[in-house]
Design a protein around this motif. Structure first.
Motif, short mmCIF file in Angstrom:
data_model
loop_
_atom_site.label_atom_id
_atom_site.label_comp_id
_atom_site.label_asym_id
_atom_site.label_seq_id
_atom_site.Cartn_x
_atom_site.Cartn_y
_atom_site.Cartn_z
N UNK A 43 -4.64 11.48 -9.63
CA UNK A 43 -6.00 11.16 -8.79
C UNK A 43 -5.32 9.36 -7.86
N UNK A 44 -4.62 9.60 -8.35
CA UNK A 44 -3.69 8.31 -7.92
C UNK A 44 -2.88 8.52 -6.79
N UNK A 45 -2.16 9.48 -7.28
CA UNK A 45 -1.56 10.39 -5.47
C UNK A 45 -2.93 10.75 -4.25
N UNK A 46 -3.95 10.81 -4.89
CA UNK A 46 -4.62 11.31 -3.62
C UNK A 46 -5.54 10.21 -3.34
N UNK A 47 -5.59 9.42 -4.19
CA UNK A 47 -6.32 8.10 -3.89
C UNK A 47 -4.91 7.00 -2.76
N UNK A 48 -3.92 7.04 -2.89
CA UNK A 48 -2.74 5.97 -1.73
C UNK A 48 -2.83 7.14 -0.69
N UNK A 49 -3.54 7.64 -0.38
CA UNK A 49 -3.41 7.97 1.68
C UNK A 49 -4.55 6.88 1.90
N UNK A 50 -5.70 7.72 1.21
CA UNK A 50 -7.18 6.45 1.64
C UNK A 50 -7.20 4.88 1.85
N UNK A 51 -6.28 4.53 0.55
CA UNK A 51 -6.38 3.23 0.24
C UNK A 51 -5.29 2.82 1.23
N UNK A 52 -3.82 3.40 1.16
CA UNK A 52 -3.73 3.29 2.46
C UNK A 52 -3.69 3.17 3.98
N UNK A 53 -4.19 4.45 4.58
CA UNK A 53 -5.51 4.55 5.67
C UNK A 53 -6.06 3.10 6.15
N UNK A 54 -7.50 2.68 5.59
CA UNK A 54 -8.06 1.85 5.07
C UNK A 54 -7.27 0.22 5.95
N UNK A 55 -6.65 0.28 4.26
CA UNK A 55 -5.97 -1.44 4.57
C UNK A 55 -4.61 -1.39 6.14
N UNK A 56 -4.33 0.04 6.45
CA UNK A 56 -3.90 -0.03 8.05
C UNK A 56 -4.95 -0.65 9.06
N UNK A 57 -6.03 -0.61 8.62
CA UNK A 57 -6.33 -0.52 9.67
C UNK A 57 -7.77 -1.66 9.78
N UNK A 68 -7.07 -8.37 -0.14
CA UNK A 68 -7.10 -7.63 -1.02
C UNK A 68 -6.86 -5.68 -0.92
N UNK A 69 -6.93 -5.57 0.19
CA UNK A 69 -6.89 -4.17 0.24
C UNK A 69 -4.91 -3.97 -0.20
N UNK A 70 -4.33 -4.89 0.62
CA UNK A 70 -2.71 -4.79 0.20
C UNK A 70 -2.60 -4.73 -1.53
N UNK A 71 -3.35 -5.47 -2.17
CA UNK A 71 -2.90 -5.25 -3.48
C UNK A 71 -3.38 -4.26 -3.95
N UNK A 72 -4.26 -3.79 -3.75
CA UNK A 72 -4.74 -2.55 -4.11
C UNK A 72 -3.74 -1.11 -4.13
N UNK A 73 -3.19 -1.40 -3.04
CA UNK A 73 -2.31 -0.38 -2.48
C UNK A 73 -1.19 -0.55 -3.79
N UNK A 74 -0.55 -2.01 -3.75
CA UNK A 74 0.18 -1.83 -4.87
C UNK A 74 0.59 -1.43 -5.45
N UNK A 75 -1.74 -1.53 -7.31
CA UNK A 75 -1.84 -1.62 -7.49
C UNK A 75 -1.76 0.29 -8.00
N UNK A 76 -2.22 0.81 -6.92
CA UNK A 76 -2.60 2.44 -7.24
C UNK A 76 -0.69 3.11 -6.49
N UNK A 77 0.06 2.23 -6.69
CA UNK A 77 1.34 2.97 -6.48
C UNK A 77 2.19 3.13 -7.91
#
Length: 700
Positions: A43-57, A68-77
């Motif tokens: 599940x974390x692996x599946x969430x990672x692309x969406x979180x990374x893509x949204x953070x990049x935008x 804040x979304x950058x922190x979410x990226x670190x937490x998911x990884x």
């Protein structure tokens, strides 16, 4: 080569799958925890692309929420990495527990099965089934869960890819049918190849163990190179099957490895077109590419699938032990104080489609010593095994003091029925532990030493470096000494029935007689069933059971049966009536008796007895009946205390002379340095050429 039986193979596969499901239930809690952690990691692996893509935008738009979304990226990884580590720890524990469970189950069924069922598999095969193949099979529960969870990420990635952009998803789906065909072919081909590899591996392991067990014989025969070639004969076949397995695996990996990047390139191309059209943003393109990468991970399932295939093939080999039929036991106890009366009613035993014992009806009164005699292959050992319930009969019943043996509890049976064998196996840290080995409370040191004295083992045990505390690997034992320790173990835990299956074959005649005397006077009273090959053992028994081709041909005292030439011929087989005379004077034990033989003594008494059909004057019943009187007139007066004249049926055993202590030449095979005890001939050639009875010059 025998063609495989599809029905039997299908049944073996179902049995292996049942065993694997049971192994999974044995570690169900840990396996469930590993599955949960693995699903969470997916599940974390599946969430990672969406979180990374949204953070990049967000970062490209310089949105304040980007931090804040950058922190979410670190937490998911971090969560993905941590969950993968916990999963690896749990799966390792599940593998170990499943392997241990399979080994315990297989070993338990092997030890609880009747010996003839266990003998279907060679020692080398058993070792391979319980070690390497059990390890491979034990990894299947985790491999199945891992393969199922491994599909979650590709399937989730594919669903997410559809949600991000349906056209990129369709581009990816175009290559999945080809991937499915590759995986199906891999499962089919690799399963057959792995099965053949493991079959050859088992056969080679069996040959290797045989060669190691017979290393001395091979060295003495000078056939080391021949045996090496025999053990390694199927090595080219093993290598070919191994190469075929890896060829199938490598081919599948190469094809899937080529297919997946092509699909990614197609997705990237379609995503670029969609980006140029404005249908996708940069973050969306990044997410599409990452989800396509996850979906392409379906090719990695090949490795998990390979582990499942190998494990199921290994489980079929290990599960063969689970199918060994257990020897059924009951819960009853024997009546207290019973004499050990043994009764066989209509007993029939079949081995390999051939009846080894046929309709055996036999009653041995309690306290009786019964000798079982017969030619090789007549069923003596099988009768002994059935009487002591080391194996079950296919028809009929065996009763001890009126209670069927199959209704006795295992503990009661083994407390009251003891065994001694021709080639005993010793277990324990030292000699004392080997003698005390058995179920129930451990006997004390005095009981152990008393049993060793009764078996004639005390003297040589005390000469060992540490006496009874000598470790078994440090105790150099001859065949006779090993047999005496086996007898001591049986005497130490003797119950109301004691079965001796050729248990004195490696003892010289004098020692064998001392053991028989101790069995009568120094061991717990009870019934003795003795598989006998010596005339003297049959002559000293209360009752002789004569087996012929699996049937009881006759029962009765040895003196009566001896009148039958066919009975005498049983003992003539394997003897050397023309063997050279004994030229060494006897060394009488006990009171100093005169030598019992001169240099021209003549043939060995037992050999002479064995030839009685051709020499009735020397070995017939009349000569046997006259033994006592001849001994009374022609023997030296030296006798042991308490050895008065024996009844006439025992006259064969009573005619042992001082020559029993001296080695003889030309002894019958399997008797060792036979001391030449007479079993009823009552004649020997003296130095002056006259005939005289051997008498009882040796101490009894």
């Amino acid at each position: 080569m025998t063609a495989p039986d599809p029905t039997r193979e299908a049944e073996a596969a179902r049995g292996a799958d049942r065993a694997l499901r049971a192994a999974a239930r044995h570690s169900g809690g840990r396996l469930a925890a590993a599955a949960v952690c693995s699903v969470a990691a997916a599940g974390a692996a599946l969430a990672e692309p969406a979180v990374l893509g949204h953070t990049l935008d967000l970062l490209l738009r310089q949105d304040p929420g980007g931090a804040r979304w950058t922190a979410w990226c670190a937490a998911v990884i971090a969560a993905e990495v941590l969950l993968d580590a916990v999963t690896a720890r749990l799966t390792g524990g599940v593998d170990a527990r499943s392997t241990a469970w399979l080994r315990r189950l297989g070993l338990g069924r092997l030890l609880r099965a009747a010996p003839h069922h266990a003998a279907r598999h060679s020692p080398g095969e058993l070792s391979a089934r319980l070690t390497a193949q059990a390890t491979t099979a034990g990894a299947v529960p985790v491999a199945v869960v891992g393969a199922a969870v491994a599909l979650l990420a590709p399937l989730g990635g594919l669903v997410a890819l559809v949600l991000v952009d349906v056209w990129t998803a369709l581009a990816f789906l175009a290559g999945l049918p080809l991937l499915a065909l590759l995986l199906r072919a891999f499962a089919r081909d690799s399963g057959a190849s792995v099965g053949r590899y493991q079959e050859v591996q088992l056969a080679m392991a069996g040959r290797l163990v045989e060669a190691l067990a017979g290393a001395r014989t091979i060295a003495a025969a000078g056939t080391a190179e021949r045996e090496q070639a025999r053990v390694l004969r199927r090595l080219p076949e093993l290598g070919a099957e191994g190469r075929e397995t890896w060829r199938i695996y490598g081919t599948t990996m190469a094809r899937t490895g080529a297919l997946m990047p092509l699909l990614l390139y197609v997705v990237l191309g379609v995503g670029g077109v969609r980006l140029a059209e404005g249908a996708l943003g940069v973050g969306g393109l990044l997410a599409a590419v990452r989800y396509a990468g996850l979906a392409a991970g379906v090719g990695a399932v090949t490795g998990r699938l390979a582990a499942v295939v190998r494990g199921r093939a290994a489980a079929r080999r290990t599960a063969a032990l689970f199918e060994l039929p257990e020897l059924p036991q009951g819960v009853r106890r024997l009546p207290p104080g019973g004499p050990g009366a043994l009764e066989l009613r209509g007993v029939r035993v079949v081995r390999g489609g051939t009846a080894v014992l046929r309709d055996i009806d036999l009653r041995i009164p309690g306290g009786t010593t019964a000798a079982v005699v017969g030619r090789s292959g007549s069923g003596k050992t099988t009768l002994a095994a059935v009487a002591g319930r080391l194996t079950a009969c296919d028809a009929g019943r065996v009763l001890l003091d009126g209670v069927p043996l199959d209704e006795l509890s295992a503990g009661e049976l083994r407390r009251e029925v003891g065994h001694a064998f021709e080639r005993p196996a010793l277990f324990g840290e030292d000699v004392a532990a080997a003698i005390a080995f058995g179920s129930g409370p451990a006997p004390n040191a005095q009981s152990v030493r008393a049993a060793a004295r009764a078996a004639g083992a005390d003297a040589f045990v005390r000469r060992l470096p540490d006496g009874y505390a000598t470790a078994l690997p440090d105790a150099p034992l001859s065949g006779g000494e090993l047999q005496r320790l086996g007898l001591a173990r049986a005497f130490c835990r003797a119950g109301r029935l004691l079965v001796l299956d050729d248990a004195t074959s490696s003892l010289d005649t004098l020692t064998a007689r001392e053991v028989e005397r101790a069995l009568t006077h120094d061991v717990r009273p009870g019934t003795r069933l003795v598989v006998a090959h010596r005339i003297s053992s049959a002559a000293r028994a209360d009752l002789v059971v004569w087996l012929d081709a699996g049937r009881v041909r006759a029962t009765g005292p040895h003196a009566e049966l001896w009148r039958d030439p066919a009975y005498r011929a049983v003992f003539a087989a394997g003897t050397d009536p023309a063997g050279p005379p004994n030229t060494e004077p006897a060394a009488a034990s006990g009171t100093g008796a005169a030598p019992a033989a001169t240099p021209n003594r003549g043939p060995d008494p037992e050999s002479a007895l064995a030839t009685a059909p051709a020499l009735p004057a020397a070995g017939g019943p009349d000569a046997q009946r006259n033994t006592g009187s001849d001994a009374a007139t022609g023997a030296a007066p030296a006798r042991a205390e308490g050895t008065g004249p024996e009844p006439d049926p025992k006259s064969a055993a009573a005619s042992e002379s001082a020559a029993a202590a001296s080695p003889r030449t030309g002894a019958a095979p399997g008797e060792g340095p036979d001391a030449g005890a007479s079993a009823g001939t009552g004649s020997a050639t003296a130095g002056g050429g006259g005939r005289r009875a051997p008498g009882r010059e040796a101490v009894r």
